[in-house]
Motif scaffolding. Structure first.
Motif: not given
Length: 166
Positions: A118, A120-121, A124-125
């Motif tokens: 999680l 990378r997500w 990004f978020a």
């Protein structure tokens, strides 16, 4: 998001201390997870931790190189294969420690794997939220460059207006 920024502005030393403590905790969890994975790999290979760590280090080694004037890295594993192999190593270690009944090691490995998958997500978020917060224009539209890049140039009508002198 505004609340977090207000707290950071009011007490910056406390905010910095909390962020540093979280980073130290994440580094500790990652280091302990690596120690556990190296122990499992050493057990399966029948070698010591040093040799198992050395083999894993050589497997995931990335060396810099300059190609056509651009800096890049080269290694044994392609970029697309690194994450699945690391997740597979973490999963195999989790199963090994779960079978042995070591719940602390399993919890640490689950947390490390979830952060890895999680991460990378989440990055990004977080970056998109912070950039959208700071990139709002004076009128409050908040349109980003990404929204402008999605517009098809064939649908834009370009016109030039001139004023007449009466």
């Amino acid at each position: 998001m505004r609340l977090l920024i207000d707290v950071a502005v009011r007490t910056p030393k406390l905010a910095i201390a909390i962020v540093v403590m979280l980073l130290v905790a994440l580094a500790g969890i990652s280091a302990y997870a690596g120690y556990l994975v190296i122990g499992v790999v050493a057990g399966y290979l029948g070698t010591g931790r040093f040799l198992a760590g050395l083999l894993l280090g050589i497997l995931f080694l990335r060396l810099p190189r300059v190609r056509q004037g651009k800096l890049s890295t080269v290694g044994l594993l392609p970029k697309a294969a690194r994450l699945p192999i690391v997740v597979a190593l973490l999963a195999a270690s989790m199963l090994n420690y779960f079978y042995d009944g070591n719940t602390l090691a399993v919890a640490c490995l689950v947390l490390a794997a979830s952060l890895l998958v999680l991460g990378r997500w989440m990055k990004f978020a977080l970056v998109s939220r912070v950039s959208s917060f700071f990139s709002k224009s004076a009128f409050g539209t908040g349109r980003s460059r990404k929204a402008d890049s999605k517009i098809d140039d064939s649908t834009i009508i370009d016109a030039e207006f001139r004023e007449r002198k009466d």
